[in-house]
Design an enzyme around this catalytic site. Structure first.
Site, short mmCIF file in Angstrom:
data_model
loop_
_atom_site.label_atom_id
_atom_site.label_comp_id
_atom_site.label_asym_id
_atom_site.label_seq_id
_atom_site.Cartn_x
_atom_site.Cartn_y
_atom_site.Cartn_z
N TYR A 109 27.04 20.38 -82.53
CA TYR A 109 27.47 19.83 -83.83
C TYR A 109 27.13 18.35 -83.84
O TYR A 109 27.41 17.63 -82.87
CB TYR A 109 28.97 20.00 -84.00
CG TYR A 109 29.53 19.35 -85.25
CD1 TYR A 109 29.60 20.06 -86.44
CD2 TYR A 109 29.94 18.02 -85.24
CE1 TYR A 109 30.09 19.46 -87.59
CE2 TYR A 109 30.43 17.41 -86.38
CZ TYR A 109 30.50 18.15 -87.56
OH TYR A 109 30.98 17.54 -88.70
N GLU A 191 25.25 16.19 -91.97
CA GLU A 191 25.79 17.05 -90.92
C GLU A 191 24.76 18.09 -90.52
O GLU A 191 24.19 18.74 -91.38
CB GLU A 191 27.05 17.74 -91.45
CG GLU A 191 27.77 18.59 -90.43
CD GLU A 191 28.90 19.39 -91.06
OE1 GLU A 191 30.06 18.96 -90.96
OE2 GLU A 191 28.62 20.45 -91.66
#
Ligand code: GDP
Ligand code: MN
Length: 383
Positions: A109, A191
């Site tokens: 992530y 992201e």
């Protein structure tokens, strides 16, 4: 402002961040011809909606043949996806991204966002990337000095925390590219989840989400052109075209107000009395009577309202101008629900006269509290 995954990926690709090979389709009819152009061994079919969490909601399908890919496209297309990020009414899938499946060794992530407490950008990573990121506890972050970017020691620290010490240079390069994109396009969030490491050890961005600062769109012409009005609810889209702020919620009380501050105060008051709002439409400061008329027509199409509360403080928007728009908007319509009005400010007497002369049957209240209580008494008579 949000954009779709396929749009975010094309921005990543421009700065040389690797993304899977793929193509977008906008209707099922295109599926056959697009699949003919792609010669993948395995496919990933990805619903393009604004809102993450698609994997768990059935919006991401892996297909091991061309036939399976076609079946997946048919099954996802037109489907209503409800994810924790779409709200309870979900989103209908219109566009789909068909990609080559990547064999994942590791899912990371990585996000760059504005840290509102520190007034600076920050980067956040987790070695536990993928669809369960919400449950993840293992996050590492670094504050970014905006004039400098990430310092090499910070990049190294992040690489170590991800267990990527072997890939230090490649990872630093990737971080720098992502930060460059973040700054260049005035993003508020970039992201990549997951950033995958594939079988050959290369980084590849399997998913990408970018949102942009609305206040910077004036200098991001290309980005504002990426906006997809189909992602809005039909009434929201209609209001957007008229530059009216219409926000859909899910209670019983409709709100027509002028100004965001008054909207918030009105909603807070309704909620503090235990009520719930269906929507609010903010006509803004200097609206013309034509704009008010359109606003009221859009609002009255929301059949879920059990009562409408109008709370107007006439300043730059004069009460008589508002009244004219309101009367024109409600004329010739069977209103069908009680309409409560609290009306104050410049040219109030003229405004009231216009409404009274029109014969519209409105319920007048003088204070905000009384108007809210009145609205609640229609919706929740026992309270
Ligand atoms: P999200 O659920 O909306 O965040 O959608 P993602 O694009 O992140 O996809 C969800 C999950 O699907 C990822 O975390 C991966 O585990 C899986 N996935 C997506 N693309 C691929 C791919 O190319 N190969 C494999 N093996 N899995 C993928
Ligand atoms: Mn994702």
């Amino acid at each position: 402002m949000f954009i779709h995954e396929y749009q975010a990926k094309s921005i990543l690709l421009r700065e040389d961040v690797p993304v899977p090979d793929g193509k977008l389709i906008e209707t099922v009819n295109e599926a056959d011809s697009v699949l003919n152009l792609l010669h993948f061994k395995n496919y990933v079919i990805k619903a393009q909606i604004h809102g993450g969490g698609r994997g768990k909601a059935g919006g991401i399908k892996i297909a091991n043949s061309r036939e399976e890919a076609l079946e997946s496209i048919i099954s996802i297309s037109g489907k209503r996806l409800i994810t924790p990020q779409t709200g309870p009414s979900g989103r209908i899938v219109k566009k789909m991204l068909i990609e080559e499946k990547v064999n994942i060794i590791k899912e990371i992530y990585i996000a760059i966002a504005i840290d509102r407490k520190r007034f600076s950008p920050m980067v956040m990573v987790s070695p536990e990337g993928g669809i369960d990121i919400e449950k993840g506890k293992l996050f590492f972050e670094e504050e970014i000095t905006s004039a400098v970017g990430l310092y090499p020691f910070q990049e190294r620290r992040l690489a170590y925390s991800l267990g990527l010490e072997e890939k230090m240079n490649e990872f630093s390069g990737l971080l720098e590219k992502l930060y460059r994109i973040f700054i260049k396009y005035d993003s508020t969030l970039l992201e990549v989840n997951p950033l995958a490491i594939d079988k050959s050890g290369k980084f590849i961005a399997l998913d990408a989400k970018i949102s942009f600062d609305d206040n910077a769109l004036f200098r991001q012409k290309e980005i504002s052109g990426l906006y997809d009005p189909e992602e809005l609810d039909p009434l929201e889209a209609e209001a957007y075209k008229e530059s009216l702020n219409y926000v859909k919620m899910d209670g019983d009380i409709g709100c027509l107000v002028n100004g965001a501050g008054l909207a918030m105060a009105t909603i807070d008051l309704i909620e503090s009395y235990g009520g719930r709002v269906t929507n609010f439409l903010d006509v803004g400061g200097g609206a013309s009577s034509e704009k008010i008329e359109k606003a009221i027509k859009i609002l009255m199409k929301d059949r879920r309202m059990k009562v409408l509360l109008i709370n107007i403080f006439g300043g730059i928007l004069r009460c008589d101008r508002f009244a004219e728009g309101l009367v024109n908007g409600l004329r010739d319509k069977r209103i069908g629900i009680p309409v409560i009005i609290r009306f104050k400010g410049t040219m109030i007497e003229e405004g009231k006269r216009l409404i009274r002369d029109s014969g519209l049957n409105l319920i007048w209240e003088d204070s905000m509290e009384d108007s809210v209580r009145m609205a609640l008494s229609y919706v929740y008579p026992d309270k």
